[in-house]
Design a protein around this motif. Structure first.
Motif, PDB file in Angstrom:
ATOM      1  N   VAL A   2       0.850  -1.177   0.000  1.00  0.00           N
ATOM      2  CA  VAL A   2       0.000   0.000   0.000  1.00  0.00           C
ATOM      3  C   VAL A   2       0.890   1.232   0.000  1.00  0.00           C
ATOM      4  O   VAL A   2       1.690   1.423   0.912  1.00  0.00           O
ATOM      5  N   GLN A   3       0.729   2.062  -1.012  1.00  0.00           N
ATOM      6  CA  GLN A   3       1.439   3.327  -1.076  1.00  0.00           C
ATOM      7  C   GLN A   3       0.507   4.459  -0.647  1.00  0.00           C
ATOM      8  O   GLN A   3      -0.655   4.504  -1.065  1.00  0.00           O
ATOM      9  N   LEU A   4       1.028   5.355   0.173  1.00  0.00           N
ATOM     10  CA  LEU A   4       0.267   6.472   0.700  1.00  0.00           C
ATOM     11  C   LEU A   4       1.021   7.762   0.404  1.00  0.00           C
ATOM     12  O   LEU A   4       2.225   7.841   0.657  1.00  0.00           O
ATOM     13  N   VAL A   5       0.319   8.754  -0.112  1.00  0.00           N
ATOM     14  CA  VAL A   5       0.933  10.026  -0.476  1.00  0.00           C
ATOM     15  C   VAL A   5       0.126  11.160   0.131  1.00  0.00           C
ATOM     16  O   VAL A   5      -1.033  11.362  -0.239  1.00  0.00           O
ATOM     17  N   GLU A   6       0.759  11.910   1.041  1.00  0.00           N
ATOM     18  CA  GLU A   6       0.106  13.041   1.683  1.00  0.00           C
ATOM     19  C   GLU A   6       0.278  14.305   0.857  1.00  0.00           C
ATOM     20  O   GLU A   6       1.268  14.463   0.135  1.00  0.00           O
ATOM     21  N   SER A   7      -0.667  15.213   1.016  1.00  0.00           N
ATOM     22  CA  SER A   7      -0.574  16.531   0.411  1.00  0.00           C
ATOM     23  C   SER A   7      -1.398  17.505   1.229  1.00  0.00           C
ATOM     24  O   SER A   7      -2.179  17.107   2.082  1.00  0.00           O
ATOM     25  N   GLY A   8      -1.220  18.789   0.964  1.00  0.00           N
ATOM     26  CA  GLY A   8      -2.035  19.812   1.600  1.00  0.00           C
ATOM     27  C   GLY A   8      -1.358  20.592   2.704  1.00  0.00           C
ATOM     28  O   GLY A   8      -1.939  21.559   3.212  1.00  0.00           O
ATOM     29  N   ARG A  27      -7.203  -0.631  -4.199  1.00  0.00           N
ATOM     30  CA  ARG A  27      -8.664  -0.646  -4.291  1.00  0.00           C
ATOM     31  C   ARG A  27      -9.316  -1.187  -3.031  1.00  0.00           C
ATOM     32  O   ARG A  27     -10.521  -1.023  -2.846  1.00  0.00           O
ATOM     33  N   THR A  28      -8.523  -1.837  -2.166  1.00  0.00           N
ATOM     34  CA  THR A  28      -9.032  -2.340  -0.900  1.00  0.00           C
ATOM     35  C   THR A  28      -8.863  -1.323   0.224  1.00  0.00           C
ATOM     36  O   THR A  28      -8.809  -1.691   1.387  1.00  0.00           O
ATOM     37  N   PHE A  29      -8.784  -0.056  -0.116  1.00  0.00           N
ATOM     38  CA  PHE A  29      -8.628   1.018   0.846  1.00  0.00           C
ATOM     39  C   PHE A  29      -9.634   0.916   1.989  1.00  0.00           C
ATOM     40  O   PHE A  29      -9.302   1.177   3.144  1.00  0.00           O
ATOM     41  N   SER A  30     -10.865   0.533   1.680  1.00  0.00           N
ATOM     42  CA  SER A  30     -11.907   0.460   2.695  1.00  0.00           C
ATOM     43  C   SER A  30     -11.658  -0.629   3.727  1.00  0.00           C
ATOM     44  O   SER A  30     -12.312  -0.645   4.768  1.00  0.00           O
ATOM     45  N   HIS A  31     -10.725  -1.534   3.479  1.00  0.00           N
ATOM     46  CA  HIS A  31     -10.410  -2.617   4.411  1.00  0.00           C
ATOM     47  C   HIS A  31      -9.388  -2.204   5.466  1.00  0.00           C
ATOM     48  O   HIS A  31      -9.063  -3.014   6.334  1.00  0.00           O
ATOM     49  N   PHE A  32      -8.891  -0.989   5.397  1.00  0.00           N
ATOM     50  CA  PHE A  32      -7.841  -0.536   6.288  1.00  0.00           C
ATOM     51  C   PHE A  32      -8.340   0.536   7.242  1.00  0.00           C
ATOM     52  O   PHE A  32      -9.069   1.447   6.846  1.00  0.00           O
ATOM     53  N   THR A  33      -7.937   0.393   8.492  1.00  0.00           N
ATOM     54  CA  THR A  33      -8.008   1.513   9.418  1.00  0.00           C
ATOM     55  C   THR A  33      -6.932   2.524   9.028  1.00  0.00           C
ATOM     56  O   THR A  33      -5.804   2.149   8.722  1.00  0.00           O
ATOM     57  N   MET A  34      -7.289   3.788   9.039  1.00  0.00           N
ATOM     58  CA  MET A  34      -6.369   4.847   8.642  1.00  0.00           C
ATOM     59  C   MET A  34      -6.128   5.795   9.807  1.00  0.00           C
ATOM     60  O   MET A  34      -7.029   6.047  10.610  1.00  0.00           O
ATOM     61  N   PHE A 112       1.713   0.641   7.151  1.00  0.00           N
ATOM     62  CA  PHE A 112       2.068   1.402   5.959  1.00  0.00           C
ATOM     63  C   PHE A 112       2.046   2.885   6.267  1.00  0.00           C
ATOM     64  O   PHE A 112       1.162   3.369   6.976  1.00  0.00           O
ATOM     65  N   TRP A 113       3.012   3.598   5.687  1.00  0.00           N
ATOM     66  CA  TRP A 113       3.193   5.017   5.986  1.00  0.00           C
ATOM     67  C   TRP A 113       3.470   5.825   4.738  1.00  0.00           C
ATOM     68  O   TRP A 113       4.125   5.354   3.807  1.00  0.00           O
TER      69      TRP A 113
END
Length: 123
Positions: A2-8, A27-34, A112-113
């Motif tokens: 899982v790749q995560l990219v912050e912005s803002g 596409r399984t983003f909804s399966h993860f606590t964030m 994942f970070w």
């Protein structure tokens, strides 16, 4: 996996607002606590907020409760952190994180970070 990219992130005056975004690659983003964590200069990484699979369970650090709001759009595979009433103590690198399982507040429990986005609050 899982790749995560912050912005803002950016420079904002005290009392102002920013909205951080975190785009996920799966596409399984909804399966993860964030979660959102932050690390200020000379400080350890600390918990900010977290949200469960479908947004029904959230948790906030006492220092940001009432000022920050975590949310997610699973269709867009994006996590958000709305930050209001910012103060100098909010200055930090903000990190997006993901894990399988329930909402927790310990950074080491997240798998994942992202690379982080800098938030600087001026007087």
């Amino acid at each position: 996996q899982v790749q995560l990219v912050e912005s803002g992130g950016g420079l904002v005056q005290a009392g102002g607002s920013l909205r951080l975004s975190c785009a996920a690659s799966t596409r399984t983003f909804s399966h993860f606590t964030m979660g959102w964590f932050r690390q200020g200069p000379g400080k350890e990484r600390e918990f900010v907020a977290a949200i469960s699979w479908f947004g029904r369970d959230t948790d906030y650090a006492d220092s940001v409760k009432g000022r920050f709001t975590i949310s997610r759009d699973n269709a867009k595979m994006t996590l958000y952190l709305q930050m209001n009433s910012l103060n100098f103590e909010d200055t930090a690198m903000y990190y997006c994180a993901a894990r399988r399982g329930r909402v927790v507040v310990t950074a080491g429990d997240y798998e994942f970070w992202g690379q982080g986005t800098q938030v600087t609050v001026s007087y």
